[in-house]
Design a protein around this motif. Structure first.
Motif, PDB file in Angstrom:
ATOM      1  N   ASP A  91       0.903  -1.502  -0.125  1.00  0.00           N
ATOM      2  CA  ASP A  91      -0.165  -0.130   0.071  1.00  0.00           C
ATOM      3  C   ASP A  91       1.374   1.408  -0.062  1.00  0.00           C
ATOM      4  N   LYS A  92       2.282   0.448   1.171  1.00  0.00           N
ATOM      5  CA  LYS A  92       3.292   2.160   0.750  1.00  0.00           C
ATOM      6  C   LYS A  92       4.140   1.848   0.179  1.00  0.00           C
ATOM      7  N   ALA A  93       4.640   2.582  -1.029  1.00  0.00           N
ATOM      8  CA  ALA A  93       5.477   2.268  -2.155  1.00  0.00           C
ATOM      9  C   ALA A  93       6.860   2.688  -0.673  1.00  0.00           C
ATOM     10  N   GLU A  94       7.725   1.559  -1.325  1.00  0.00           N
ATOM     11  CA  GLU A  94       9.121   1.453  -0.655  1.00  0.00           C
ATOM     12  C   GLU A  94      10.012   1.095  -1.485  1.00  0.00           C
ATOM     13  N   GLY A  95      12.027   1.503  -0.886  1.00  0.00           N
ATOM     14  CA  GLY A  95      12.623   1.395  -1.418  1.00  0.00           C
ATOM     15  C   GLY A  95      13.989   0.407  -1.233  1.00  0.00           C
ATOM     16  N   ALA A  96      13.933  -0.454  -1.488  1.00  0.00           N
ATOM     17  CA  ALA A  96      15.638  -1.483  -1.020  1.00  0.00           C
ATOM     18  C   ALA A  96      16.065  -2.470  -1.836  1.00  0.00           C
ATOM     19  N   ASP A  97      17.222  -2.603  -1.114  1.00  0.00           N
ATOM     20  CA  ASP A  97      18.171  -3.766  -1.965  1.00  0.00           C
ATOM     21  C   ASP A  97      18.482  -4.048  -1.147  1.00  0.00           C
ATOM     22  N   LEU A  98      18.020  -5.496  -2.452  1.00  0.00           N
ATOM     23  CA  LEU A  98      18.042  -7.477  -1.966  1.00  0.00           C
ATOM     24  C   LEU A  98      19.764  -8.206  -1.797  1.00  0.00           C
ATOM     25  N   VAL A  99      20.385  -8.609  -0.913  1.00  0.00           N
ATOM     26  CA  VAL A  99      21.138  -8.854  -0.622  1.00  0.00           C
ATOM     27  C   VAL A  99      20.739 -10.884  -0.847  1.00  0.00           C
ATOM     28  N   LEU A 100      21.598 -11.113  -2.029  1.00  0.00           N
ATOM     29  CA  LEU A 100      20.932 -12.629  -1.939  1.00  0.00           C
ATOM     30  C   LEU A 100      22.973 -13.756  -1.496  1.00  0.00           C
ATOM     31  N   ALA A 101      23.538 -14.104  -0.186  1.00  0.00           N
ATOM     32  CA  ALA A 101      24.633 -14.199  -0.293  1.00  0.00           C
ATOM     33  C   ALA A 101      24.488 -15.862   0.269  1.00  0.00           C
ATOM     34  N   GLN A 102      25.423 -16.643  -0.238  1.00  0.00           N
ATOM     35  CA  GLN A 102      26.090 -17.299   0.230  1.00  0.00           C
ATOM     36  C   GLN A 102      27.258 -17.680   1.085  1.00  0.00           C
ATOM     37  N   PHE A 103      26.745 -18.211   2.380  1.00  0.00           N
ATOM     38  CA  PHE A 103      28.384 -17.309   3.002  1.00  0.00           C
ATOM     39  C   PHE A 103      28.553 -19.451   3.902  1.00  0.00           C
ATOM     40  N   ASN A 104      29.483 -19.229   4.985  1.00  0.00           N
ATOM     41  CA  ASN A 104      30.436 -20.183   5.300  1.00  0.00           C
ATOM     42  C   ASN A 104      29.984 -19.795   6.602  1.00  0.00           C
ATOM     43  N   GLN A 105      29.933 -20.409   7.964  1.00  0.00           N
ATOM     44  CA  GLN A 105      29.756 -20.515   9.369  1.00  0.00           C
ATOM     45  C   GLN A 105      30.470 -21.870   9.718  1.00  0.00           C
ATOM     46  N   ASP A 106      31.391 -21.558  10.138  1.00  0.00           N
ATOM     47  CA  ASP A 106      31.406 -22.807  10.382  1.00  0.00           C
ATOM     48  C   ASP A 106      31.378 -24.317  10.565  1.00  0.00           C
ATOM     49  N   GLY A 107      31.722 -24.054   9.073  1.00  0.00           N
ATOM     50  CA  GLY A 107      32.233 -25.178   7.799  1.00  0.00           C
ATOM     51  C   GLY A 107      30.848 -25.424   7.521  1.00  0.00           C
ATOM     52  N   ARG A 108      29.091 -24.393   8.130  1.00  0.00           N
ATOM     53  CA  ARG A 108      28.419 -25.033   7.829  1.00  0.00           C
ATOM     54  C   ARG A 108      27.698 -23.765   6.568  1.00  0.00           C
ATOM     55  N   SER A 109      27.311 -24.247   5.422  1.00  0.00           N
ATOM     56  CA  SER A 109      27.123 -23.073   3.970  1.00  0.00           C
ATOM     57  C   SER A 109      25.006 -23.034   4.078  1.00  0.00           C
TER      58      SER A 109
END
Length: 339
Positions: free
Chosen positions: A94-112
């Motif tokens: 209903d209310k227009a807004e703007g944003a950037d979307l980041v999709l990322a693959q990362f590794n945390q302590d050996g877990r993807s």
């Protein structure tokens, strides 16, 4: 240790009906870019507002993530599908807004893991130097798409495991067609959700206070029931890194002559409220939450009391007055500072 492996940035501006889908990954050799992403990811992983989710059987996000995971599509295509779906949802607001979307693959302590972060646009001012008729002129310039800094909290994000399909997310409520709309949960991730750690603790405190009052506790004892829930949160968070509402109830009502009927009623109310049997909790959040307790009187006075002082009459006393009101007495005060 957290390391970003891949990332794609999509630009979505609902105010000008603009969507720019990137055809390349972000340059992670740039230390500023890598630092920005890793700091935000570190914050969302410990955000107590996060809710555990379960993907719907027909979730488009889960299906596309699976296609990427088995090597059927490249990461950029995966990010493009998610970005397009997210932007279509933005157009329904209903209310227009703007944003950037980041999709990322990362590794945390050996877990993807896969992270999705909505970086909401904010307006801000900076300076600019112009030359007019041969003279230098310094003026203000307004930017409409300033992103949240690495130290700022994101209000909309998700983290998904591409192997187990576990998902955890948080988001602010938006409006679409004059109704509440959870953009990430309903339109992008397409999943169900359990209450967050913060929501669970708050609901458990409310149930404990209500039950204490029903057992004949006075207002002070009812408030103390809430502080004992926090104490249980701190203990469970440090030893188990989870919070179990029933375990907290045992801390609150365990001293009753016959606690079992109260505990059964507590368990039933937890079930009716849709609260989980236990939620994950970060030890730092548990310790911070239990450090102090806030109370507010009907006269508008608010107090923040260290948890270890709350039930210690050497520092704070709650007195019953003949007219039925309460008085709060603070003891052993050496100095008072104006804040």
């Amino acid at each position: 240790m957290l390391t970003v492996e891949k990332a794609v940035l999509q630009i979505m501006d609902g105010t000008s009906d603009l969507c720019v889908i990137s055809q390349k990954e972000m340059d992670l050799n740039d230390p500023e870019t890598r630092g920005f992403l890793e700091k935000h990811m570190g914050r969302i992983l410990t955000d107590p507002a996060g809710r555990e989710g379960q993907f719907w059987n027909d979730s488009g996000f889960a299906a596309t993530m699976q296609r990427y995971n088995i090597g059927e599509i490249p990461f950029v295509e995966f990010a493009g599908v998610v970005g397009s779906a997210c932007y279509e949802s933005f157009r329904q607001l209903d209310k227009a807004e703007g944003a950037d979307l980041v999709l990322a693959q990362f590794n945390q302590d050996g877990r993807s893991l896969i992270a999705l972060m909505l970086l909401g646009h904010k307006s801000a001012y900076t300076h600019q130097a112009l030359t007019e008729d041969g003279a230098l002129s310094n003026q203000l310039l307004r930017h409409q798409a300033i992103l949240p800094g690495p130290g700022q909290k994101l209000d909309s994000w998700a983290v998904a495991d591409p192997f187990s399909f576990e998902v955890r997310f948080a988001e602010k409520r938006r409006r679409s067609n004059n109704q509440d709309f959870e953009l990430l949960r309903q339109a992008v991730l397409q999943c169900d959700a359990a209450p967050s750690t913060r929501e669970t603790v708050k609901a458990v405190q409310q149930i404990a206070v209500e039950l204490a009052a029903e057992q004949g506790a006075d207002p002070v004892q009812a408030v103390q029931a809430a502080t004992r829930v926090k104490a249980s949160l701190a203990q469970q968070g440090q030893t188990e890194e989870t919070f179990a509402p029933l375990e907290a109830a045992r801390e609150v009502f365990g001293e009753l002559e016959d606690p079992e009927p109260v505990l059964k009623e507590f368990e039933e109310r937890v079930r009716q409220a849709g609260l989980p049997a236990q939620v994950k909790v970060e030890p730092t959040y548990a310790a911070k939450t239990a450090r102090t307790h806030k109370i507010k009187t009907d006269t508008g006075i608010e107090l923040t009391v260290p948890a270890e002082y709350f039930e210690n009459p050497e520092y704070i006393q709650f007195l019953n007055n003949p007219d039925g009101t309460l008085s709060i007495q603070l003891n052993h005060i050496g100095s008072i500072e104006n804040k």
